[in-house]
Design a protein around this motif. Structure first.
Motif, PDB file in Angstrom:
ATOM      1  N   ARG A  64       0.872  -1.178   0.000  1.00 12.84           N
ATOM      2  CA  ARG A  64       0.000   0.000   0.000  1.00 12.84           C
ATOM      3  C   ARG A  64       0.897   1.211   0.000  1.00 12.84           C
ATOM      4  O   ARG A  64       1.750   1.370   0.871  1.00 12.84           O
ATOM      5  N   TYR A  65       0.735   2.077  -0.999  1.00 14.96           N
ATOM      6  CA  TYR A  65       1.556   3.269  -1.133  1.00 14.96           C
ATOM      7  C   TYR A  65       0.912   4.432  -0.398  1.00 14.96           C
ATOM      8  O   TYR A  65      -0.303   4.594  -0.407  1.00 14.96           O
ATOM      9  N   GLY A  66       1.786   5.222   0.201  1.00 18.51           N
ATOM     10  CA  GLY A  66       1.316   6.420   0.867  1.00 18.51           C
ATOM     11  C   GLY A  66       0.693   6.127   2.208  1.00 18.51           C
ATOM     12  O   GLY A  66       0.413   4.990   2.567  1.00 18.51           O
ATOM     13  N   ALA A  67       0.515   7.150   2.970  1.00 21.81           N
ATOM     14  CA  ALA A  67      -0.100   7.040   4.291  1.00 21.81           C
ATOM     15  C   ALA A  67      -1.492   7.615   4.239  1.00 21.81           C
ATOM     16  O   ALA A  67      -1.768   8.586   3.558  1.00 21.81           O
ATOM     17  N   SER A  68      -2.369   6.993   4.922  1.00 21.86           N
ATOM     18  CA  SER A  68      -3.747   7.471   4.969  1.00 21.86           C
ATOM     19  C   SER A  68      -3.984   8.195   6.277  1.00 21.86           C
ATOM     20  O   SER A  68      -3.295   7.990   7.260  1.00 21.86           O
ATOM     21  N   GLY A  69      -4.961   9.029   6.276  1.00 20.76           N
ATOM     22  CA  GLY A  69      -5.270   9.772   7.489  1.00 20.76           C
ATOM     23  C   GLY A  69      -6.213  10.912   7.184  1.00 20.76           C
ATOM     24  O   GLY A  69      -6.557  11.176   6.034  1.00 20.76           O
ATOM     25  N   ALA A  70      -6.612  11.597   8.235  1.00 14.36           N
ATOM     26  CA  ALA A  70      -7.524  12.711   8.063  1.00 14.36           C
ATOM     27  C   ALA A  70      -6.796  13.890   7.433  1.00 14.36           C
ATOM     28  O   ALA A  70      -5.579  14.014   7.512  1.00 14.36           O
ATOM     29  N   ALA A  71      -7.562  14.731   6.763  1.00 14.93           N
ATOM     30  CA  ALA A  71      -6.979  15.907   6.133  1.00 14.93           C
ATOM     31  C   ALA A  71      -6.387  16.825   7.188  1.00 14.93           C
ATOM     32  O   ALA A  71      -6.969  17.054   8.248  1.00 14.93           O
ATOM     33  N   ALA A  72      -5.183  17.309   6.918  1.00 16.30           N
ATOM     34  CA  ALA A  72      -4.481  18.199   7.840  1.00 16.30           C
ATOM     35  C   ALA A  72      -3.806  19.293   7.026  1.00 16.30           C
ATOM     36  O   ALA A  72      -3.807  19.271   5.792  1.00 16.30           O
ATOM     37  N   ASP A  73      -3.239  20.268   7.736  1.00 18.10           N
ATOM     38  CA  ASP A  73      -2.577  21.388   7.085  1.00 18.10           C
ATOM     39  C   ASP A  73      -1.128  21.429   7.532  1.00 18.10           C
ATOM     40  O   ASP A  73      -0.826  21.356   8.730  1.00 18.10           O
ATOM     41  N   TRP A  74      -0.234  21.535   6.562  1.00 16.39           N
ATOM     42  CA  TRP A  74       1.196  21.695   6.816  1.00 16.39           C
ATOM     43  C   TRP A  74       1.625  23.036   6.236  1.00 16.39           C
ATOM     44  O   TRP A  74       1.342  23.344   5.076  1.00 16.39           O
ATOM     45  N   ILE A  75       2.298  23.839   7.047  1.00 14.13           N
ATOM     46  CA  ILE A  75       2.803  25.133   6.591  1.00 14.13           C
ATOM     47  C   ILE A  75       4.316  25.101   6.725  1.00 14.13           C
ATOM     48  O   ILE A  75       4.853  24.875   7.812  1.00 14.13           O
ATOM     49  N   VAL A  76       5.012  25.298   5.600  1.00 18.90           N
ATOM     50  CA  VAL A  76       6.467  25.335   5.616  1.00 18.90           C
ATOM     51  C   VAL A  76       6.917  26.764   5.342  1.00 18.90           C
ATOM     52  O   VAL A  76       6.340  27.463   4.504  1.00 18.90           O
ATOM     53  N   VAL A  77       7.934  27.186   6.064  1.00 16.65           N
ATOM     54  CA  VAL A  77       8.450  28.546   5.969  1.00 16.65           C
ATOM     55  C   VAL A  77       9.874  28.467   5.456  1.00 16.65           C
ATOM     56  O   VAL A  77      10.712  27.750   6.015  1.00 16.65           O
ATOM     57  N   ALA A  78      10.164  29.189   4.396  1.00 14.34           N
ATOM     58  CA  ALA A  78      11.505  29.184   3.828  1.00 14.34           C
ATOM     59  C   ALA A  78      12.440  29.996   4.709  1.00 14.34           C
ATOM     60  O   ALA A  78      12.038  31.015   5.300  1.00 14.34           O
ATOM     61  N   PRO A  79      13.695  29.576   4.857  1.00 13.86           N
ATOM     62  CA  PRO A  79      14.663  30.372   5.619  1.00 13.86           C
ATOM     63  C   PRO A  79      14.789  31.775   5.033  1.00 13.86           C
ATOM     64  O   PRO A  79      14.766  31.973   3.824  1.00 13.86           O
ATOM     65  N   GLY A  80      14.900  32.744   5.904  1.00 16.86           N
ATOM     66  CA  GLY A  80      14.922  34.142   5.489  1.00 16.86           C
ATOM     67  C   GLY A  80      13.629  34.867   5.759  1.00 16.86           C
ATOM     68  O   GLY A  80      13.578  36.095   5.690  1.00 16.86           O
ATOM     69  N   VAL A  81      12.577  34.120   6.063  1.00 15.91           N
ATOM     70  CA  VAL A  81      11.278  34.717   6.401  1.00 15.91           C
ATOM     71  C   VAL A  81      11.145  34.716   7.917  1.00 15.91           C
ATOM     72  O   VAL A  81      11.394  33.707   8.584  1.00 15.91           O
TER      73      VAL A  81
END
Length: 388
Positions: free
Chosen positions: A77-94
């Motif tokens: 089984r490819y990928g992980a299953s789970g409830a919808a979530a939000d990921w926020i990534v911040v680039a260095p310099g911000v």
């Protein structure tokens, strides 16, 4: 879902074994008391018909063999299953506080767009460190579950690019920190683009050659207008190679060790009438035949036409396309841009998902196989005792 070893499904052919065994089972004859047969006019003939005895046991054995074949095929089984979530990534310099002000998702997970994707509260990555931001975004896209929504907060100018468009398997909420400050005002004068230095070419020949005439004409055709794109100089074959020379037109026979040493440092040499061994085709004519060959040599390369540069052997020199072909082959490879405005690099979606992890479903299959084996043995013993 997928199979790591699809060839393992060929074991399903073994399903024919228990089926044939059950069809060919010989029933033990049983004696049945019956009255005298002398009143029966025609002799009784026994009838044989296709019959499956103990079909529940047959189905269990077929299911057991099918499960074993599926185990050999290694389902994953490819990928992980789970409830919808939000990921926020911040680039260095911000600035972290400025990034949080741009989002209204209190339950989101905040991480730095840096190797390992550390949490935003951990050590701040150095802004001047050249990080492969485009590659990091692709890596994160493959690791996150497909249901996770990805948000990115980046500076107005992105660094750490690899020259390719950022195409992911999901849509990205692309937010630029300080975008208003990066927009130039209407009265601001644009900075003048730096002038590109001309490509320096050294022509070296022993005496007057026919090839030199057509090579000079090609360079002159490339310098049309008021812009000097190519600067041609004539030097003796024994002269030292200047450090700012990019190309050498070598019309003095076979390449000398001094020329090869210079090419090894990153230069390009065009040879006249010299066959190159193990060379690749750089250009072809209208008929598809090889026209210009290239041979890598160290950090540089050797170029040679299929024949001597003369009208009798290479009629192309009389065509205006000869100058375009030659000069385009002399251009150095352009370096991929490593920085660009973030507004022009918003990731697009539609890329094939390349999941980093695949879960092998061997454990559930092993449990199923064990249960089927226990039930099959139990039912087989029960039926054997019942016949006894």
């Amino acid at each position: 879902m997928g199979l790591l070893l699809p060839l393992g499904l060929s074991a399903l052919l073994s399903l024919a074994i228990p089926l044939l065994l059950h069809l060919n089972r010989r029933q033990e004859p049983t004696l049945t008391p019956f009255a005298a047969l002398r009143w029966i006019r025609a002799a009784a003939r026994p009838r044989r018909r296709l019959r499956l005895d103990q079909w529940p046991l047959l189905l269990l054995r077929l299911a057991l063999l099918a499960a074993l074949a599926l185990l050999l095929a290694a389902p994953v089984r490819y990928g992980a299953s789970g409830a919808a979530a939000d990921w926020i990534v911040v680039a260095p310099g911000v600035d972290a506080a400025q990034a949080r002000a741009l989002s209204d998702l209190p339950a989101a997970e905040w991480h730095w767009l840096a190797p390992g994707f550390p949490a935003l509260g951990e050590t701040t990555p150095a802004a001047e460190t050249a990080l492969p931001l485009a590659s990091l975004l692709r890596e994160l896209d493959s690791e996150l579950p497909a249901t996770t929504r990805l948000h990115a907060v980046v500076p107005a100018v992105l660094q750490g690019l690899d020259g390719g468009a950022i195409r992911l398997s999901r849509a990205v909420d692309w937010r630029i920190a300080g975008a208003a400050a990066a927009v130039p005002t209407a009265d601001a004068s644009p900075a003048a683009a730096p002038a590109t230095p001309p490509l320096r070419i050294s022509l070296r020949e022993r005496g007057a050659t026919v090839a030199a005439t057509y090579l000079r004409a090609a360079v002159a055709a490339g310098n049309h207008g008021d812009v000097e794109r190519y600067r041609l100089s004539t030097d003796a074959p024994e002269a030292a190679f200047a450090t700012d020379t990019h190309v050498v037109f070598w019309l003095a026979g076979a390449a000398t060790p001094a020329l090869l040493d210079w090419v090894n440092g990153g230069g390009t040499a065009v040879l006249d009438g010299v066959a190159l061994s193990d060379a690749g085709v750089l250009a072809r004519d209208a008929d598809g035949a090889a026209l210009l060959f290239v041979q890598p040599h160290g950090h540089g390369r050797l170029l040679s036409f299929r024949a001597a540069i003369a009208p009798q052997s290479l009629p192309l020199v009389l065509d205006a396309r000869f100058a375009d072909l030659l000069l385009s082959a002399l251009q150095p490879a352009a370096a991929a841009p490593t920085r660009a405005p973030a507004a022009a690099l918003q990731p697009t979606s539609g890329a094939a998902r390349a999941d980093a992890a695949a879960t092998v479903l061997a454990s559930p299959l092993l449990v199923l196989i064990a249960l089927l084996a226990v039930v099959e043995r139990t039912l087989s013993l029960y039926l054997a005792r019942r016949r006894a």
